[in-house]
Design a protein around this motif. Sequence first.
Motif, PDB file in Angstrom:
ATOM      1  N   GLN A 145       0.824  -1.199   0.000  1.00 10.59           N
ATOM      2  CA  GLN A 145       0.000   0.000   0.000  1.00 10.59           C
ATOM      3  C   GLN A 145       0.860   1.251   0.000  1.00 10.59           C
ATOM      4  OE1 GLN A 145      -3.186   0.124   2.841  1.00 10.59           O
ATOM      5  NE2 GLN A 145      -3.443  -2.100   2.860  1.00 10.59           N
ATOM      6  N   ALA A 146       0.321   2.306  -0.613  1.00  7.81           N
ATOM      7  CA  ALA A 146       0.969   3.617  -0.627  1.00  7.81           C
ATOM      8  C   ALA A 146      -0.110   4.688  -0.561  1.00  7.81           C
ATOM      9  CB  ALA A 146       1.816   3.793  -1.889  1.00  7.81           C
ATOM     10  N   LEU A 147       0.290   5.880  -0.115  1.00  6.04           N
ATOM     11  CA  LEU A 147      -0.618   7.025  -0.028  1.00  6.04           C
ATOM     12  C   LEU A 147      -1.847   6.696   0.809  1.00  6.04           C
ATOM     13  CD1 LEU A 147      -0.476   8.296  -3.744  1.00  6.04           C
ATOM     14  CD2 LEU A 147       0.931   9.031  -1.794  1.00  6.04           C
ATOM     15  N   GLY A 148      -1.598   6.048   1.953  1.00  2.00           N
ATOM     16  CA  GLY A 148      -2.693   5.745   2.858  1.00  2.00           C
ATOM     17  C   GLY A 148      -3.708   4.767   2.322  1.00  2.00           C
ATOM     18  N   GLY A 149      -3.273   3.868   1.477  1.00  2.00           N
ATOM     19  CA  GLY A 149      -4.179   2.885   0.910  1.00  2.00           C
ATOM     20  C   GLY A 149      -4.820   3.313  -0.388  1.00  2.00           C
ATOM     21  N   LEU A 150      -4.480   4.521  -0.875  1.00  2.69           N
ATOM     22  CA  LEU A 150      -5.039   4.979  -2.146  1.00  2.69           C
ATOM     23  C   LEU A 150      -4.523   4.129  -3.296  1.00  2.69           C
ATOM     24  CD1 LEU A 150      -6.875   7.200  -3.311  1.00  2.69           C
ATOM     25  CD2 LEU A 150      -4.830   8.585  -3.703  1.00  2.69           C
ATOM     26  N   VAL A 151      -3.275   3.676  -3.164  1.00  2.00           N
ATOM     27  CA  VAL A 151      -2.671   2.786  -4.150  1.00  2.00           C
ATOM     28  C   VAL A 151      -2.374   1.459  -3.470  1.00  2.00           C
ATOM     29  CG1 VAL A 151      -0.730   2.399  -5.694  1.00  2.00           C
ATOM     30  CG2 VAL A 151      -1.644   4.711  -5.408  1.00  2.00           C
ATOM     31  N   ILE A 152      -2.914   0.393  -3.986  1.00  2.00           N
ATOM     32  CA  ILE A 152      -2.689  -0.947  -3.438  1.00  2.00           C
ATOM     33  C   ILE A 152      -2.242  -1.863  -4.572  1.00  2.00           C
ATOM     34  CG2 ILE A 152      -3.691  -2.905  -2.216  1.00  2.00           C
ATOM     35  CD1 ILE A 152      -5.748  -1.046  -1.015  1.00  2.00           C
ATOM     36  N   TRP A 153      -1.099  -2.510  -4.370  1.00  2.00           N
ATOM     37  CA  TRP A 153      -0.603  -3.479  -5.338  1.00  2.00           C
ATOM     38  C   TRP A 153      -0.855  -4.878  -4.787  1.00  2.00           C
ATOM     39  CZ3 TRP A 153       4.887  -1.362  -7.026  1.00  2.00           C
ATOM     40  CH2 TRP A 153       4.696  -0.218  -7.814  1.00  2.00           C
ATOM     41  N   PHE A 154      -1.760  -5.606  -5.438  1.00  2.00           N
ATOM     42  CA  PHE A 154      -2.005  -7.000  -5.073  1.00  2.00           C
ATOM     43  C   PHE A 154      -1.097  -7.877  -5.922  1.00  2.00           C
ATOM     44  CE2 PHE A 154      -5.986  -4.797  -4.116  1.00  2.00           C
ATOM     45  CZ  PHE A 154      -6.227  -5.227  -2.824  1.00  2.00           C
ATOM     46  N   MET A 155      -0.306  -8.703  -5.270  1.00  2.00           N
ATOM     47  CA  MET A 155       0.553  -9.640  -5.991  1.00  2.00           C
ATOM     48  C   MET A 155       0.398 -11.023  -5.382  1.00  2.00           C
ATOM     49  SD  MET A 155       4.133  -8.020  -7.196  1.00  2.00           S
ATOM     50  CE  MET A 155       4.785  -7.897  -5.541  1.00  2.00           C
ATOM     51  N   ALA A 156      -0.121 -11.942  -6.179  1.00  2.00           N
ATOM     52  CA  ALA A 156      -0.307 -13.301  -5.693  1.00  2.00           C
ATOM     53  C   ALA A 156       1.047 -13.970  -5.495  1.00  2.00           C
ATOM     54  CB  ALA A 156      -1.149 -14.105  -6.678  1.00  2.00           C
ATOM     55  N   PRO A 157       1.251 -14.644  -4.373  1.00  2.00           N
ATOM     56  CA  PRO A 157       2.532 -15.337  -4.169  1.00  2.00           C
ATOM     57  C   PRO A 157       2.738 -16.422  -5.213  1.00  2.00           C
ATOM     58  CG  PRO A 157       0.911 -15.966  -2.504  1.00  2.00           C
ATOM     59  CD  PRO A 157       0.320 -14.823  -3.255  1.00  2.00           C
ATOM     60  N   GLY A 158       3.865 -16.348  -5.916  1.00  2.00           N
ATOM     61  CA  GLY A 158       4.171 -17.350  -6.934  1.00  2.00           C
ATOM     62  C   GLY A 158       3.442 -17.165  -8.234  1.00  2.00           C
ATOM     63  N   GLY A 159       2.715 -16.042  -8.387  1.00  2.00           N
ATOM     64  CA  GLY A 159       2.016 -15.764  -9.629  1.00  2.00           C
ATOM     65  C   GLY A 159       0.586 -16.269  -9.618  1.00  2.00           C
ATOM     66  N   GLU A 160      -0.179 -15.816 -10.606  1.00  2.00           N
ATOM     67  CA  GLU A 160      -1.585 -16.218 -10.746  1.00  2.00           C
ATOM     68  C   GLU A 160      -1.876 -16.499 -12.221  1.00  2.00           C
ATOM     69  OE1 GLU A 160      -5.167 -17.454 -10.187  1.00  2.00           O
ATOM     70  OE2 GLU A 160      -3.922 -16.908  -8.468  1.00  2.00           O
ATOM     71  N   PRO A 161      -2.043 -17.775 -12.621  1.00  2.00           N
ATOM     72  CA  PRO A 161      -1.991 -18.992 -11.808  1.00  2.00           C
ATOM     73  C   PRO A 161      -0.585 -19.259 -11.259  1.00  2.00           C
ATOM     74  CG  PRO A 161      -3.027 -19.388 -13.945  1.00  2.00           C
ATOM     75  CD  PRO A 161      -2.370 -18.059 -14.029  1.00  2.00           C
ATOM     76  N   GLN A 162      -0.493 -20.187 -10.360  1.00  2.00           N
ATOM     77  CA  GLN A 162       0.757 -20.485  -9.684  1.00  2.00           C
ATOM     78  C   GLN A 162       1.859 -20.802 -10.695  1.00  2.00           C
ATOM     79  OE1 GLN A 162       3.175 -20.589  -6.519  1.00  2.00           O
ATOM     80  NE2 GLN A 162       0.983 -20.254  -6.348  1.00  2.00           N
ATOM     81  N   GLY A 163       3.003 -20.143 -10.518  1.00  2.00           N
ATOM     82  CA  GLY A 163       4.158 -20.388 -11.370  1.00  2.00           C
ATOM     83  C   GLY A 163       4.203 -19.541 -12.615  1.00  2.00           C
ATOM     84  N   ARG A 164       3.179 -18.719 -12.848  1.00  2.00           N
ATOM     85  CA  ARG A 164       3.151 -17.850 -14.031  1.00  2.00           C
ATOM     86  C   ARG A 164       3.164 -16.396 -13.584  1.00  2.00           C
ATOM     87  NH1 ARG A 164      -1.777 -19.584 -17.764  1.00  2.00           N
ATOM     88  NH2 ARG A 164      -0.873 -17.850 -18.982  1.00  2.00           N
ATOM     89  N   LEU A 165       4.038 -15.612 -14.174  1.00  2.00           N
ATOM     90  CA  LEU A 165       4.210 -14.222 -13.775  1.00  2.00           C
ATOM     91  C   LEU A 165       2.933 -13.425 -14.044  1.00  2.00           C
ATOM     92  CD1 LEU A 165       7.307 -12.006 -14.337  1.00  2.00           C
ATOM     93  CD2 LEU A 165       5.092 -11.163 -15.093  1.00  2.00           C
ATOM     94  N   SER A 166       2.431 -12.765 -13.021  1.00  2.00           N
ATOM     95  CA  SER A 166       1.267 -11.882 -13.166  1.00  2.00           C
ATOM     96  C   SER A 166       1.556 -10.470 -12.671  1.00  2.00           C
ATOM     97  CB  SER A 166       0.054 -12.467 -12.437  1.00  2.00           C
ATOM     98  OG  SER A 166       0.349 -12.730 -11.074  1.00  2.00           O
ATOM     99  N   GLY A 167       2.505 -10.322 -11.744  1.00  2.00           N
ATOM    100  CA  GLY A 167       2.924  -8.992 -11.299  1.00  2.00           C
ATOM    101  C   GLY A 167       1.783  -8.172 -10.750  1.00  2.00           C
ATOM    102  N   LEU A 168       1.622  -6.959 -11.275  1.00  2.00           N
ATOM    103  CA  LEU A 168       0.609  -6.035 -10.792  1.00  2.00           C
ATOM    104  C   LEU A 168      -0.766  -6.304 -11.385  1.00  2.00           C
ATOM    105  CD1 LEU A 168       2.642  -2.690 -10.941  1.00  2.00           C
ATOM    106  CD2 LEU A 168       2.419  -4.311  -9.056  1.00  2.00           C
ATOM    107  N   PHE A 169      -0.898  -7.337 -12.187  1.00  3.18           N
ATOM    108  CA  PHE A 169      -2.171  -7.651 -12.821  1.00  3.18           C
ATOM    109  C   PHE A 169      -2.816  -8.857 -12.133  1.00  3.18           C
ATOM    110  CE2 PHE A 169       0.131  -5.151 -15.831  1.00  3.18           C
ATOM    111  CZ  PHE A 169      -0.824  -4.385 -16.471  1.00  3.18           C
ATOM    112  N   ASP A 170      -4.103  -9.031 -12.369  1.00  5.48           N
ATOM    113  CA  ASP A 170      -4.852 -10.080 -11.686  1.00  5.48           C
ATOM    114  C   ASP A 170      -4.527 -11.468 -12.206  1.00  5.48           C
ATOM    115  OD1 ASP A 170      -6.161  -8.168 -10.177  1.00  5.48           O
ATOM    116  OD2 ASP A 170      -7.828  -7.978 -11.591  1.00  5.48           O
ATOM    117  N   TYR A 171      -4.034 -11.543 -13.439  1.00  6.26           N
ATOM    118  CA  TYR A 171      -3.866 -12.849 -14.065  1.00  6.26           C
ATOM    119  C   TYR A 171      -2.706 -12.766 -15.053  1.00  6.26           C
ATOM    120  CZ  TYR A 171      -5.484 -17.379 -15.869  1.00  6.26           C
ATOM    121  OH  TYR A 171      -5.575 -18.697 -16.206  1.00  6.26           O
TER     122      TYR A 171
END
Length: 426
Positions: A145-171
């Motif tokens: 989180q940054a700026l008091g929660g105004l910016v939140i980066w969700f990153m799935a551990p190990g990627g989403e799906p698992q083992g595939r790079l997803s970074g700042l994106f959902d999939y």
Amino acid sequence: MTARLCAWLRSGCPAVASPWGWCLFQLGLLLLPSTVLLASLLFVPALVLGSLRREGPYWCDRWNWPLLAAGGLMLLSCFSAVRADLAWAGLANWLPFFWGFWGFQPYVAEAGARRRAALWLVAGTVPVVVTGLGQLWLGWQGPWQALGGLVIWFMAPGGEPQGRLSGLFDYANIAAAWLALVWPLMLAALVQPGLDRRYRGVVLMLAAALVTALVLTDSRNGWGALVLAVPLVLGPVSWPWLLPLLVLALIPVLLAVLPGVPALLQDPARGLVPESVWSRLSDSRYAGERALASTRLSQWGVALQLIAERPWLGWGAAAFSVLYPLRTGKWHGHSHNLPLELAVSHGVPATVALVGLVLGLLIVALRCSRVGLFDRAWWAAVLVLVVLHGTDMPFFDSRLNIAGWILLAGLRSRIRETETAAVSPS
């Protein structure tokens, strides 16, 4: 320092654009991959400024007519939608961007401005690449989180799906779509003439990191985009030597993945091509695991049935996610093909208007004379997005949707440049 930064941001402003809007537009491009909220807060006033003091109103540009027609049909389709709430909400994926296509054009009205916009997109992609590689190689995971929660980066551990790079994106496939969009622009930045050796070294490292990240998404569409963009960006001058090299490189891959290839040829090819590549391309890792209703062929078949039942106004936005489970017993949020999804949701006429607009822009822009390096890369980025939407729907991510309409606005501006040059006195 602030004054110097503002002066630098205002430099290179197209003659038809508002200087303040130009500054907001550039900063929005920089922030877009990381935070669509902050980017939108910059883009909206930039759009307002970009819509003022234009040569004519929206409806005077013939390239806007398909959007007006499609918008009207989409509104009508809401009244007969299978789910009215979803249908009206789904208009947010389209109608604001019809305005954006027109309002962004002053900021990409000149070749220099499009080059600068391309470089801002490249710079803004650095956090996507860094966090994606950190996600797989260093075990990074969110939320950050940054700026008091105004910016939140969700990153799935190990990627989403698992083992595939997803970074700042959902999939992973959405991350691949963004990286594939930026890849032609990154390649143009790397090979542009006159670049200082030190800067070229930095760009080379960024390009290598982007390619690595794109490969690690394990997206077949992304891998294809890596190959497709290279001859398009480098241009016809490179084709006599580049195309034979690409064909030679692709022959082992094709032998490794195509069904029916004799084992005498396929086994050595699979020994040469990494197993992670040929198994993914041939889909052998999922053989026997997927029910027919979970495949794209089934989704496309059901979509065609739905279109045949309601061809004129469709079933309303997001109807596929409601109707597909009723027909197959499996849930899917979309049909994995943008024209089919459009036709299911809003009917064939609206689909023809929008698809015709995009294809028309690509064809007419390709015929423009004296296309420079970054304009070739810009065109290639649009083509990559078009191809990706043949088997997936990354435009449902608002960042890709915004970037796509900005790219289309750039094609319209390139066409206008050519038209203006043709009628101006020599």
